[in-house]
Each structure stands twice: as structure tokens, then as C-alpha cells.
Design an enzyme around this catalytic site. Structure first.
Site, PDB file in Angstrom:
ATOM      1  N   GLY A  34     -57.619 -19.720   0.747  1.00 32.85           N
ATOM      2  CA  GLY A  34     -57.469 -20.177   2.126  1.00 32.85           C
ATOM      3  C   GLY A  34     -58.804 -20.754   2.569  1.00 32.85           C
ATOM      4  O   GLY A  34     -59.850 -20.121   2.401  1.00 32.85           O
ATOM      5  N   PHE A  88     -49.736 -19.476  -2.037  1.00 34.96           N
ATOM      6  CA  PHE A  88     -49.381 -20.506  -3.011  1.00 34.96           C
ATOM      7  C   PHE A  88     -49.060 -19.765  -4.305  1.00 34.96           C
ATOM      8  O   PHE A  88     -49.857 -18.958  -4.768  1.00 34.96           O
ATOM      9  CB  PHE A  88     -50.582 -21.438  -3.191  1.00 34.96           C
ATOM     10  N   PHE A 102     -45.516 -23.451  -2.035  1.00 36.80           N
ATOM     11  CA  PHE A 102     -46.438 -23.025  -0.987  1.00 36.80           C
ATOM     12  C   PHE A 102     -45.616 -22.484   0.167  1.00 36.80           C
ATOM     13  O   PHE A 102     -44.729 -23.160   0.690  1.00 36.80           O
ATOM     14  CB  PHE A 102     -47.317 -24.185  -0.507  1.00 36.80           C
ATOM     15  N   THR A 209     -68.450 -35.340   0.088  1.00 35.48           N
ATOM     16  CA  THR A 209     -68.871 -34.723  -1.174  1.00 35.48           C
ATOM     17  C   THR A 209     -68.358 -35.558  -2.338  1.00 35.48           C
ATOM     18  O   THR A 209     -67.291 -36.164  -2.272  1.00 35.48           O
ATOM     19  CB  THR A 209     -68.378 -33.267  -1.295  1.00 35.48           C
ATOM     20  N   GLY A 242     -65.565 -27.216  -2.545  1.00 38.76           N
ATOM     21  CA  GLY A 242     -65.746 -27.928  -1.274  1.00 38.76           C
ATOM     22  C   GLY A 242     -65.988 -26.937  -0.132  1.00 38.76           C
ATOM     23  O   GLY A 242     -66.851 -27.161   0.718  1.00 38.76           O
ATOM     24  N   ASP A 243     -65.261 -25.852  -0.136  1.00 35.91           N
ATOM     25  CA  ASP A 243     -65.426 -24.854   0.926  1.00 35.91           C
ATOM     26  C   ASP A 243     -66.817 -24.213   0.864  1.00 35.91           C
ATOM     27  O   ASP A 243     -67.460 -24.001   1.886  1.00 35.91           O
ATOM     28  CB  ASP A 243     -64.348 -23.762   0.798  1.00 35.91           C
TER      29      ASP A 243
HETATM   30  N1  LIG Z   1     -69.127 -30.159 -11.775  1.00 37.21           N
HETATM   31  C1  LIG Z   1     -69.967 -29.875 -10.767  1.00 37.21           C
HETATM   32  N2  LIG Z   1     -71.257 -29.577 -11.027  1.00 37.21           N
HETATM   33  C2  LIG Z   1     -72.113 -29.294 -10.024  1.00 37.21           C
HETATM   34  N3  LIG Z   1     -71.782 -29.264  -8.726  1.00 37.21           N
HETATM   35  C3  LIG Z   1     -70.505 -29.548  -8.404  1.00 37.21           C
HETATM   36  C4  LIG Z   1     -69.530 -29.871  -9.401  1.00 37.21           C
HETATM   37  N4  LIG Z   1     -68.357 -30.101  -8.770  1.00 37.21           N
HETATM   38  C5  LIG Z   1     -68.592 -29.941  -7.455  1.00 37.21           C
HETATM   39  N5  LIG Z   1     -69.879 -29.609  -7.220  1.00 37.21           N
HETATM   40  C6  LIG Z   1     -70.531 -29.356  -5.919  1.00 37.21           C
HETATM   41  O1  LIG Z   1     -69.531 -29.048  -4.963  1.00 37.21           O
HETATM   42  C7  LIG Z   1     -69.538 -30.008  -3.895  1.00 37.21           C
HETATM   43  C8  LIG Z   1     -68.111 -30.289  -3.466  1.00 37.21           C
HETATM   44  O2  LIG Z   1     -67.415 -30.838  -4.580  1.00 37.21           O
HETATM   45  P1  LIG Z   1     -66.177 -31.813  -4.448  1.00 37.21           P
HETATM   46  O3  LIG Z   1     -66.600 -33.114  -3.892  1.00 37.21           O
HETATM   47  O4  LIG Z   1     -65.519 -31.806  -5.793  1.00 37.21           O
HETATM   48  O5  LIG Z   1     -65.280 -31.043  -3.369  1.00 37.21           O
HETATM   49  P2  LIG Z   1     -63.694 -31.023  -3.177  1.00 37.21           P
HETATM   50  O6  LIG Z   1     -63.087 -32.195  -3.864  1.00 37.21           O
HETATM   51  O7  LIG Z   1     -63.450 -30.867  -1.737  1.00 37.21           O
HETATM   52  O8  LIG Z   1     -63.300 -29.694  -3.955  1.00 37.21           O
HETATM   53  P3  LIG Z   1     -62.130 -28.647  -3.631  1.00 37.21           P
HETATM   54  O9  LIG Z   1     -61.227 -29.275  -2.625  1.00 37.21           O
HETATM   55  O10 LIG Z   1     -61.513 -28.429  -4.985  1.00 37.21           O
HETATM   56  O11 LIG Z   1     -62.835 -27.448  -3.147  1.00 37.21           O
HETATM   57  C9  LIG Z   1     -70.272 -31.216  -4.429  1.00 37.21           C
HETATM   58  O12 LIG Z   1     -70.936 -31.889  -3.371  1.00 37.21           O
HETATM   59  C10 LIG Z   1     -71.264 -30.578  -5.415  1.00 37.21           C
HETATM   60  O13 LIG Z   1     -72.412 -30.126  -4.738  1.00 37.21           O
HETATM   61 MG   LIG Z   2     -61.758 -30.030  -0.749  1.00 36.57          MG
END
Ligand SMILES: Nc1ncnc2c1ncn2[C@@H]1O[C@H](COP(=O)(O)OP(=O)(O)OP(=O)(O)O)[C@@H](O)[C@H]1O
Ligand SMILES: [Mg+2]
Length: 310
Positions: A34, A88, A102, A209, A242-243
Site C-alpha cells: 500500500g 492484491f 485487486f 524518477t 518509488g515509495d
Molecule cells: N535498479 C536500481 N538501482 C538503483 N536504484 C534504483 C533502481 N531502481 C530504482 N532505483 C531508485 O528508486 C527510485 C525510484 O525508481 P523508479 O523510477 O523505478 O520508481 P517507480 O517506477 O515509481 O517504482 P515502483 O512504482 O515500482 O515503486 C529511482 O529514482 C532510484 O533512485
Molecule cells: Mg511508482
């Protein structure tokens, strides 16, 4: 759950009008998640005391005590009398095929939660982050922030796929910060019909990100800030990265650090999550965290953050 056979072998195409399938699975894992819980957990790990707002079911008791043990104020989570906490459920076979559902359940009651009384209890918030939730709840909370003058953060993530342009425009317009990943930032432009510049003109700061490539921060009329991901990361499972990034970024803002530093703290916290299976299975000591910050971004970063981490 993990199914050892192949789903495709169990599906009889001529019999789809009387489907009745059952799979003997060898493996069951139950994981916390979540977006609200993940982000507040991360803030708690950095020593802050975030307030979780949302709706859950009677079955929330164990999760509540876990979150409270990790510094999250759960007093303002509404408990539904009739529905279970959102979940989920997913079964995967070795080919990677998935059958998933979900259940939003109690989440639909988030629209019944009013922010005013929560602010009355805990005091004026630095930010209200409106993450992926019941869409009516997201809209209501965003509107309430506008009316009461609380700085809000738009973080619609997973809900973007299910939302129309009108809803997305209302969730984003006037936000102090807009969070998304790169894919979602294009979806925002496409669905709202706003150009990249127009999106930027409607929010204070846009944080995008870029997965393993780090993060980009933009503000209208200012130079773009780009920060690389943390160093020496062995990616194991990305759910929740991302969180975690958001938690680290926001913790740094609450310590009054700059945007570049905030991205660095976010990237280091995200590194812990990408290295573990699950979204709330990581832990670290202050010196370990600062050590990683120093390896990735230098001694100044570690020193500045060290004044706030205990
Ligand atoms: N393979 C990786 N190695 C190092 N840092 C990573 C990697 N993947 C993600 N990160 C870190 O996590 C942050 C967020 O990643 P990302 O952009 O993939 O978020 P997201 O797509 O919202 O992910 P999710 O929704 O699955 O939580 C990136 O800015 C980076 O700092
Ligand atoms: Mg995300």
C-alpha cells in the site's frame, strides 16, 4: 502464490462459458504494502512521525501495530465496519503468466475521511501527500487541501492508468510537488492534454524518477537538477522503490535540506528497498545509512544529513 504447472495447460478454450479452475500452489507469501503505508514506513525509518490517512478493515490490527512500532501514527486510519482491507492477490506460474485480483474493499471509504479534524489533532501539516487511493477520496482530499490552504503533493501513480484527464487535472493543479516516474509523466501529459511546460507551470516542483538512472527535478524558470541513483546497488526486487524514494525525499525536505540533497536521501532509501524482497523489509543504522550516502554522494551529503539522523 506460486503455481508449479502452466496455467495454459488448464484452460480448455471450448469450455470458457463454464470455467471452474483450481490450482494446487506450492508457495504462499503475504507481504505488506500500500503506497501510504510504504511511504510512512520509510519516513518512520528515518526518525520522522508521519500520519497515515486512509481506510482499512477490522483485519488492520496486525498491520497497525507493525506500522506503529516503526513510528507511523495510525490513529487517523478509518476502520470499515463491513469491508476488509484492500489487497492484491496474485498467482504466478513458471512462465511468468499471472492470474491476479485487486480487492479495493475498505479503501472505498477513504472518501469519507475528512482532513480538518486530523489537522486539529496533530497540527498543521508540512505537506499532505495524496497518493493512489480511492479516486473519490483522492479528489476530496486534494480539494480540501486547496480550500484549507494545506500544501499538497500529487502522487497519483497507479491510479493514472484508470483515471481520465479531467480527474488527473484536478489532482495535479496547484500541487507543491508532483511525483511520478518517467512513464507516468508521459501518461500525465497525454491524458491531461497539457504539454510538459504546462504541467510544470501548474505545480511548484516536478520530481520524475528514472529507475536505475536516478531522478530529475524541474521547476519552472530554474535549471533542471539531475541526481544519479545510489552507488553499488544490487537490484533484487523493485516493488516499492518509488515509495521509498518519496519517503527519503520528503524526510530531507522536513529537515530543510535542498532539493538535490533530498533526491540523494531518496535514492539511498530506495536502494534499500530494491535490494530486498518486499516493500518494508529493510532496516539500517544511522551510520550505515550515512555511509551509503557518503559513498554515493560524498562527505558533505553525509555530514549534512547526519545532523538530522539519530
Ligand atoms: N535498479 C536500481 N538501482 C538503483 N536504484 C534504483 C533502481 N531502481 C530504482 N532505483 C531508485 O528508486 C527510485 C525510484 O525508481 P523508479 O523510477 O523505478 O520508481 P517507480 O517506477 O515509481 O517504482 P515502483 O512504482 O515500482 O515503486 C529511482 O529514482 C532510484 O533512485
Ligand atoms: Mg511508482
Amino acid at each position: 502464490m506460486g503455481f508449479g504447472g502452466k496455467f495454459a495447460d488448464s484452460l480448455v478454450v471450448e469450455q470458457l462459458d463454464k470455467i471452474s479452475l483450481s490450482f494446487l500452489v506450492d508457495d504462499l507469501e503475504i507481504r505488506r504494502g500500500g503506497v501510504g503505508a510504504n511511504i510512512t514506513f520509510g519516513l518512520g525509518q528515518l526518525g520522522l512521525r508521519p500520519v497515515l490517512v486512509g481506510a482499512a478493515g477490522e483485519d488492520f490490527a496486525d498491520y497497525r501495530s507493525w506500522l506503529e512500532r516503526h513510528g507511523v501514527d495510525c490513529q487517523s486510519v478509518r476502520i470499515s465496519e463491513s469491508r476488509h482491507t484492500a489487497r492484491f492477490v496474485c498467482t504466478t506460474d513458471p512462465t511468468g503468466a499471472q492470474i491476479a485480483s485487486f480487492y479495493p474493499g475498505a479503501m472505498s471509504e477513504a472518501r469519507l475521511v475528512e482532513l480538518g479534524p486530523i489537522v486539529g489533532r496533530v497540527g498543521e501539516p508540512d505537506y499532505v501527500l495524496v497518493g493512489a487511493d480511492d479516486p473519490d477520496g483522492m479528489l476530496r482530499h486534494t480539494e480540501e487541501c486547496r480550500q484549507r490552504g494545506y500544501a499538497f503533493i500529487a502522487d497519483p501513480s497507479q491510479q493514472l492508468a484508470f483515471s481520465g484527464g479531467d480527474l488527473i487535472r484536478q489532482l495535479i493543479d496547484g500541487a507543491s510537488i508532483l511525483f511520478s516516474n518517467e512513464y507516468e509523466s508521459h501518461m500525465i501529459e497525454q491524458k491531461t492534454g497539457w504539454s510538459a511546460e504546462e504541467v510544470l507551470s501548474r505545480v511548484g516542483t516536478q520530481v520524475t524518477t528514472l529507475g536505475k538512472d536516478g531522478v530529475r527535478v524541474q521547476r519552472a524558470g530554474q535549471p533542471t537538477i539531475e541526481v544519479t541513483a545510489a552507488a553499488d546497488v544490487t537490484a533484487v526486487e523493485p516493488t516499492g522503490v518509488g515509495d521509498a524514494f518519496r519517503a527519503g525525499f520528503l524526510a530531507a525536505l522536513s529537515w530543510d535540506l535542498g532539493l538535490e540533497r533530498a533526491c540523494q536521501v531518496g535514492c539511498v532509501l530506495a536502494a534499500y528497498v530494491v535490494e530486498t524482497v518486499g516493500t518494508q523489509e529493510y532496516s539500517f543504522t544511522a551510520s550505515e545509512f550515512l555511509g551509503r550516502l557518503e559513498t554515493s554522494y560524498g562527505a558533505d551529503a553525509a555530514a549534512e544529513v547526519g545532523r538530522h539522523l539519530s
